[in-house]
Design a protein around this motif. Structure first.
Motif, PDB file in Angstrom:
ATOM      1  N   LEU A  35      25.022  43.045  39.517  1.00  0.00           N
ATOM      2  CA  LEU A  35      25.476  43.101  38.131  1.00  0.00           C
ATOM      3  C   LEU A  35      25.216  41.815  37.351  1.00  0.00           C
ATOM      4  O   LEU A  35      25.559  41.737  36.164  1.00  0.00           O
ATOM      5  CB  LEU A  35      26.959  43.463  38.085  1.00  0.00           C
ATOM      6  CG  LEU A  35      27.296  44.830  38.712  1.00  0.00           C
ATOM      7  CD1 LEU A  35      28.793  45.093  38.636  1.00  0.00           C
ATOM      8  CD2 LEU A  35      26.514  45.950  38.038  1.00  0.00           C
ATOM      9  N   VAL A  36      24.595  40.831  38.012  1.00  0.00           N
ATOM     10  CA  VAL A  36      24.162  39.637  37.293  1.00  0.00           C
ATOM     11  C   VAL A  36      22.952  39.966  36.422  1.00  0.00           C
ATOM     12  O   VAL A  36      22.747  39.374  35.360  1.00  0.00           O
ATOM     13  CB  VAL A  36      23.825  38.502  38.278  1.00  0.00           C
ATOM     14  CG1 VAL A  36      23.218  37.306  37.548  1.00  0.00           C
ATOM     15  CG2 VAL A  36      25.077  38.081  39.039  1.00  0.00           C
ATOM     16  N   LEU A  37      22.162  40.931  36.870  1.00  0.00           N
ATOM     17  CA  LEU A  37      20.943  41.319  36.165  1.00  0.00           C
ATOM     18  C   LEU A  37      21.247  42.317  35.057  1.00  0.00           C
ATOM     19  O   LEU A  37      21.970  43.307  35.268  1.00  0.00           O
ATOM     20  CB  LEU A  37      19.941  41.932  37.141  1.00  0.00           C
ATOM     21  CG  LEU A  37      19.535  41.065  38.339  1.00  0.00           C
ATOM     22  CD1 LEU A  37      18.626  41.851  39.273  1.00  0.00           C
ATOM     23  CD2 LEU A  37      18.845  39.796  37.858  1.00  0.00           C
ATOM     24  N   ALA A  38      20.679  42.082  33.872  1.00  0.00           N
ATOM     25  CA  ALA A  38      20.914  42.961  32.731  1.00  0.00           C
ATOM     26  C   ALA A  38      20.431  44.383  33.017  1.00  0.00           C
ATOM     27  O   ALA A  38      21.088  45.360  32.640  1.00  0.00           O
ATOM     28  CB  ALA A  38      20.216  42.409  31.488  1.00  0.00           C
ATOM     29  N   ALA A  85      32.143  41.408  49.587  1.00  0.00           N
ATOM     30  CA  ALA A  85      32.055  40.238  48.710  1.00  0.00           C
ATOM     31  C   ALA A  85      31.112  40.455  47.531  1.00  0.00           C
ATOM     32  O   ALA A  85      31.204  39.753  46.524  1.00  0.00           O
ATOM     33  CB  ALA A  85      31.610  39.016  49.507  1.00  0.00           C
ATOM     34  N   THR A  86      30.209  41.405  47.650  1.00  0.00           N
ATOM     35  CA  THR A  86      29.243  41.654  46.572  1.00  0.00           C
ATOM     36  C   THR A  86      29.771  42.643  45.531  1.00  0.00           C
ATOM     37  O   THR A  86      29.110  42.884  44.510  1.00  0.00           O
ATOM     38  CB  THR A  86      27.926  42.207  47.145  1.00  0.00           C
ATOM     39  OG1 THR A  86      28.162  43.494  47.732  1.00  0.00           O
ATOM     40  CG2 THR A  86      27.359  41.264  48.194  1.00  0.00           C
ATOM     41  N   VAL A  87      30.932  43.215  45.780  1.00  0.00           N
ATOM     42  CA  VAL A  87      31.472  44.261  44.894  1.00  0.00           C
ATOM     43  C   VAL A  87      32.591  43.675  44.036  1.00  0.00           C
ATOM     44  O   VAL A  87      33.686  43.381  44.529  1.00  0.00           O
ATOM     45  CB  VAL A  87      32.002  45.457  45.711  1.00  0.00           C
ATOM     46  CG1 VAL A  87      32.523  46.544  44.776  1.00  0.00           C
ATOM     47  CG2 VAL A  87      30.905  46.008  46.611  1.00  0.00           C
ATOM     48  N   ILE A  95      31.723  46.195  32.429  1.00  0.00           N
ATOM     49  CA  ILE A  95      30.394  46.625  32.003  1.00  0.00           C
ATOM     50  C   ILE A  95      30.444  48.025  31.397  1.00  0.00           C
ATOM     51  O   ILE A  95      29.794  48.313  30.391  1.00  0.00           O
ATOM     52  CB  ILE A  95      29.419  46.568  33.196  1.00  0.00           C
ATOM     53  CG1 ILE A  95      29.101  45.105  33.522  1.00  0.00           C
ATOM     54  CG2 ILE A  95      28.137  47.350  32.910  1.00  0.00           C
ATOM     55  CD1 ILE A  95      28.389  44.909  34.827  1.00  0.00           C
ATOM     56  N   LEU A  96      31.237  48.895  32.004  1.00  0.00           N
ATOM     57  CA  LEU A  96      31.390  50.243  31.449  1.00  0.00           C
ATOM     58  C   LEU A  96      32.031  50.179  30.062  1.00  0.00           C
ATOM     59  O   LEU A  96      31.615  50.899  29.147  1.00  0.00           O
ATOM     60  CB  LEU A  96      32.223  51.107  32.390  1.00  0.00           C
ATOM     61  CG  LEU A  96      31.619  51.408  33.762  1.00  0.00           C
ATOM     62  CD1 LEU A  96      32.561  52.284  34.570  1.00  0.00           C
ATOM     63  CD2 LEU A  96      30.253  52.078  33.624  1.00  0.00           C
TER      64      LEU A  96
END
Length: 223
Positions: A35-38, A85-87, A95-96
């Motif tokens: 989610l760092v990437l647009a 850890a990535t979630v 973002i929603l």
């Protein structure tokens, strides 16, 4: 696939979820988006919006799929556990809120840990059916005078996500507006015609009233 079935599958490291076909209310994704990437943020919002527009359902992250050519369908083929850890659930919900209009209520994002595989597991995204269709939006950077928004529309159609083109959206808006206008004109014409007949009759009775009501109901119920 109900939520309890997914939770119970944690005892088998989710292997019991392999071999399940995607349908309109179920989509499988192999990886949790970065989610760092647009582009990933937009793709995540699109998948959730499409599921909502398709009537609601569940997206499971952590399951790979394969295409069944003969059946023209996708089926889960393997488990790819995701590191907790990535979630970032809060970020995903934010973002929603940023990209979906109107805001989706009661979306639930849940990390389910695999039995004996901590901190790895899969992610469930439960998407309820909204009260109205939702669209995707994205603000373009720039000064206030030049700032504009990009809009998109996505919808889950059976086991695939359909991305509507600009022309598709334009036609949808036109047909919706035209349909309302046409319906009102039809009602006006029917009322005018029947009322003229009603007044012209020497002794109007209940049969004419019933006809008027029946014709109005027919137009109002017409999609």
């Amino acid at each position: 696939m109900d939520r309890q079935t997914v939770l119970d599958s944690a005892d088998t490291d989710f292997t019991s979820l392999v071999g399940i076909r995607e349908v309109q209310a179920f989509e499988a994704k192999q990886q949790w988006p970065d989610l760092v990437l647009a582009t990933s943020r937009w793709e995540f919002a699109k998948d959730v919006a499409a599921m909502a527009n398709g009537g609601g359902g569940r997206i499971i992250f952590g399951l790979a799929t394969q295409r069944l050519v003969a059946e023209q369908a996708d089926e889960t083929s393997a488990v790819h556990l995701i590191d907790r850890a990535t979630v970032d659930v809060a970020k995903a919900m934010g973002i929603l809120d940023q990209h979906v209009v109107p805001k989706l209520r009661d979306v639930r994002i849940e990390f389910v840990e695999a039995q004996g595989q901590a901190p790895k597991g899969i992610v469930l995204v439960d998407v309820p059916r909204p009260s109205s269709k939702v669209i995707l939006c994205k603000a373009m950077e720039g000064n206030e005078a030049l700032k504009e928004y990009l809009f998109g529309f996505a919808e889950r159609d059976r086991d695939v996500t359909r991305n509507w083109t600009r022309d598709d959206v334009a036609r949808m808006i036109r047909s919706g507006t035209d349909a309302v206008s046409a319906r009102l004109e039809a009602i006006e014409q029917i009322v005018g015609t029947l009322m003229t007949e009603h007044l012209a009759a020497s002794a109007p009775g209940t049969e004419d009233d019933q006809l008027l009501n029946a014709r109005l109901d027919e137009v109002l119920q017409d999609e």
